[in-house]
Design a protein around this motif. Sequence first.
Motif, short mmCIF file in Angstrom:
data_model
loop_
_atom_site.label_atom_id
_atom_site.label_comp_id
_atom_site.label_asym_id
_atom_site.label_seq_id
_atom_site.Cartn_x
_atom_site.Cartn_y
_atom_site.Cartn_z
N THR A 142 -5.21 9.73 -8.12
CA THR A 142 -4.20 8.73 -7.77
C THR A 142 -4.68 7.94 -6.55
N LEU A 143 -4.61 6.61 -6.67
CA LEU A 143 -5.05 5.75 -5.58
C LEU A 143 -3.82 5.25 -4.82
N ALA A 144 -3.87 5.35 -3.51
CA ALA A 144 -2.76 4.85 -2.70
C ALA A 144 -3.21 3.59 -1.97
N PHE A 145 -2.38 2.58 -2.00
CA PHE A 145 -2.65 1.32 -1.30
C PHE A 145 -1.52 1.05 -0.32
N ARG A 146 -1.84 0.36 0.75
CA ARG A 146 -0.81 -0.03 1.71
C ARG A 146 -0.72 -1.55 1.73
N ALA A 147 0.47 -2.05 1.94
CA ALA A 147 0.67 -3.50 2.02
C ALA A 147 2.03 -3.74 2.65
N LYS A 148 2.42 -4.99 2.72
CA LYS A 148 3.80 -5.29 3.11
C LYS A 148 4.42 -6.18 2.04
N ILE A 149 5.69 -5.94 1.75
CA ILE A 149 6.43 -6.83 0.87
C ILE A 149 7.58 -7.37 1.71
N ASP A 150 7.57 -8.67 1.89
CA ASP A 150 8.62 -9.28 2.69
C ASP A 150 8.71 -8.63 4.08
N GLY A 151 7.57 -8.31 4.62
CA GLY A 151 7.53 -7.75 5.98
C GLY A 151 7.78 -6.25 6.04
N VAL A 152 8.10 -5.63 4.91
CA VAL A 152 8.41 -4.18 4.92
C VAL A 152 7.15 -3.41 4.47
N PRO A 153 6.73 -2.40 5.25
CA PRO A 153 5.55 -1.62 4.84
C PRO A 153 5.79 -0.89 3.53
N VAL A 154 4.84 -1.01 2.62
CA VAL A 154 4.96 -0.30 1.35
C VAL A 154 3.70 0.51 1.09
N VAL A 155 3.89 1.58 0.34
CA VAL A 155 2.76 2.37 -0.17
C VAL A 155 2.85 2.27 -1.69
N LEU A 156 1.78 1.79 -2.30
CA LEU A 156 1.76 1.63 -3.76
C LEU A 156 0.85 2.68 -4.36
N LEU A 157 1.36 3.39 -5.34
CA LEU A 157 0.56 4.45 -5.95
C LEU A 157 0.13 4.02 -7.35
N ARG A 158 -1.18 4.17 -7.58
CA ARG A 158 -1.69 3.80 -8.91
C ARG A 158 -2.49 4.94 -9.49
N PRO A 159 -1.98 5.51 -10.59
CA PRO A 159 -2.75 6.59 -11.21
C PRO A 159 -3.98 6.02 -11.90
N ASP A 160 -5.05 6.73 -11.82
CA ASP A 160 -6.28 6.32 -12.48
C ASP A 160 -6.20 6.87 -13.90
N TRP A 161 -5.57 6.18 -14.77
CA TRP A 161 -5.13 6.71 -16.06
C TRP A 161 -6.00 6.15 -17.17
N GLY A 162 -7.00 6.92 -17.54
CA GLY A 162 -7.89 6.46 -18.60
C GLY A 162 -8.47 5.11 -18.21
N ALA A 163 -8.37 4.15 -19.12
CA ALA A 163 -8.95 2.85 -18.84
C ALA A 163 -8.07 2.02 -17.93
N GLY A 164 -6.81 2.36 -17.80
CA GLY A 164 -5.94 1.44 -17.05
C GLY A 164 -4.91 2.16 -16.23
N ASN A 165 -3.80 1.48 -16.03
CA ASN A 165 -2.75 1.90 -15.14
C ASN A 165 -1.67 2.59 -15.98
N LEU A 166 -1.08 3.66 -15.45
CA LEU A 166 0.03 4.27 -16.18
C LEU A 166 1.22 3.31 -16.28
N PHE A 167 1.35 2.43 -15.26
CA PHE A 167 2.45 1.45 -15.26
C PHE A 167 1.94 0.13 -15.84
N ARG A 168 1.59 0.18 -17.12
CA ARG A 168 1.01 -0.99 -17.78
C ARG A 168 2.08 -2.01 -18.17
N GLY A 169 1.61 -3.20 -18.51
CA GLY A 169 2.48 -4.18 -19.16
C GLY A 169 2.91 -5.28 -18.22
N SER A 170 3.59 -6.24 -18.80
CA SER A 170 3.93 -7.45 -18.06
C SER A 170 5.32 -7.39 -17.44
N ARG A 171 6.00 -6.25 -17.58
CA ARG A 171 7.35 -6.12 -17.02
C ARG A 171 7.48 -4.81 -16.25
#
Length: 641
Positions: free
Chosen positions: A221-250
């Motif tokens: 699992t890869l963790a990224f840090r950023a801000k959304i609208d000035g609020v600190p966020v931690v985004l988690l992205r599983p390294d899931w096969g070829a892509g993201n577990l949270f796939r898709g356009s929605r």
Amino acid sequence: MPVRFAPQQGLHANISQHVHQCRRPRARRCNTVRQAHHVDEGTAEQVGQLLAENKALRLALSKLQGVQPQEVIFDVEAVAALEPVQQADADAPEDSARLEAGIAWPVPGESPPFWERPARTAPLQRGQRANGVGAVRDARRLHVVHMTAEMAPIAKVGGLGDVVTGLARACLLRGHTVEVMLPFYECLPKDQLEGLQHDCEFDCPKGRVTDGQMRTEGLRTLAFRAKIDGVPVVLLRPDWGAGNLFRGSRIYGGSYNELEAYLYFSRACLEYLSASGRKPDIIHVHEWQLSAVPMLYWDSFHAAGLSKARVMLTIHNMDNSGECRQEEFAHTGLPGELFASVDKALDERTVGHNPERLCLMKGGIVYSNAVTTVSPTYAREALDGGAAGWLRSTLARPEVRAKFQGVLNGIDTALWDPAVDHFLPAPYSAADPSGKALCKRYLQKGLGLEVDACKPVVACVTRLVPQKGIHLIRHAVYRTLELGGQFVLLGSGHADGDFRRMASEEFRGSPATALLVMYSEAAAHLIYAAADVVLVPSLFEPCGLTQLIALRYGALPVVRATGGLADTVHDVAKGGEDANGYTFTGVDEGSLNSALDRALTAFREQPQWWADLTQRNMLVDCSWERAAGAYVDIYNRLAAL
Ligand code: ADP
């Protein structure tokens, strides 16, 4: 007792006027909030005086209300941390000719649609976002980590996203350390993630079916840090096969299994806290999607180094409670059998069935230290009415009842502020509402409606799902036309079929009806600004934000009096200081008519009264600054456990 928003009159009015005045000298002199540190001596002295007066008024108010006075600060640092945005002379009246001349008037059928491009040829120096000046600074600073499936504006489907961002910002301004953990959805617009950077990687235990057997493996699992609208966020992205577990356009309904993804995400959030050595005071989880967190926390993580944290669950809607087969729970890396008893997370409707199922929301309720929902009336409807469905018996347990309460939502008044809203062709405010007429004309032109200031625009911005009173929305379209008004719908959701048909057939090219079956943040802002009436005929409504946005944007709400709508909209027929709109109670068309007819009659026959009321409504404090206090009280109570 129902919670009522008090219009800022009397002492409140003085305070707000003073706070408002405080901003003026600074706003006139600074181009960015950061530069606010460099105000000149005269201005600083004036600000100091006004703040001293403000403090005295707040002390007096606290005495009157019999509550503890709170420290109020001129928190330039906190504002600067949150608000690296352009600011300008918000309070100086705009030259109306210049204002109008700079509007890029739309034409119907423009492609791309007009809401996707700037509304002005000559951009305005709009005012600052008004957060933070005079913010209450809490004496005890807490570390709060939100875990959520949504966050406005870029990972928002409905009110949940608004609440997370608004509450997080308000708590940051009160001096707390706040972080939001969010899945790194494939559809997130990366260019809007401020300062996106890789943080760390770790293996998260996760069940995976191979050869028909559920086995637990470590998922990188890869963790990224950023801000959304000035609020600190931690985004988690599983390294899931070829892509993201949270796939898709929605966000939801993408091409992934939501239950599996959120069970994994719940575990991954806790693994991240543990791996990164964080020791938050409060873990604040939202909805069924994150309800496995308190279950996992008390079962495994509490002992493993996160012992300080207390867990709180906020339920934004009890309609979806997260049904889960026991073997599916293994996506968290733990067997579901651990929680399969009636006192834990077993769905009692399935007792004796094969298989017996779990309910994640029930588990979240049982295992959290505090449980809130988003309005006092909805909390009562859950305890004593049918809002919680079968979960009512869980809420009725004395130990659960004792930790369950309703806290009324606010709105992010920085994001929702017609004085500085960049989506609008013209700014306006209670002090100078004239820009609203330009916004109305702009929308009428763009949507191909008859351009007529005297025709009331009735708007509905909503998810199109049964909860929202689909049959009443449909009826309101026809009723509004009968009464000589114009109807604008902005809606999306699985029950949108009827409206698509109406838009493409019956009302195609209509000069009085625009049915936009889609999701658009920009169009929503334009519609609120243009609307005279905002309709919210929900069958049930945990809180509802659109009626609050309506108040702030100078439109009168017409709502069905249920849940948070009953807490926030008070019928003018009843009179009183807090009367601010129109309500009805039944779920039939006649009931809706009883409120909508009165609203449109008043619009036509009492324009001055209408203008006065909308102006007064715009000053009502429905901000998170007000609402966050109740959450901070709960956080403090939990932190002391
Ligand atoms: P819910 O969370 O049930 O959808 P709320 O009233 O709490 O309802 O919150 C709805 C939020 O979503 C508001 O900010 C509203 O403006 C926004 N919204 C709803 N539908 C749309 C849409 N089709 N396009 C843009 N924004 C929408």
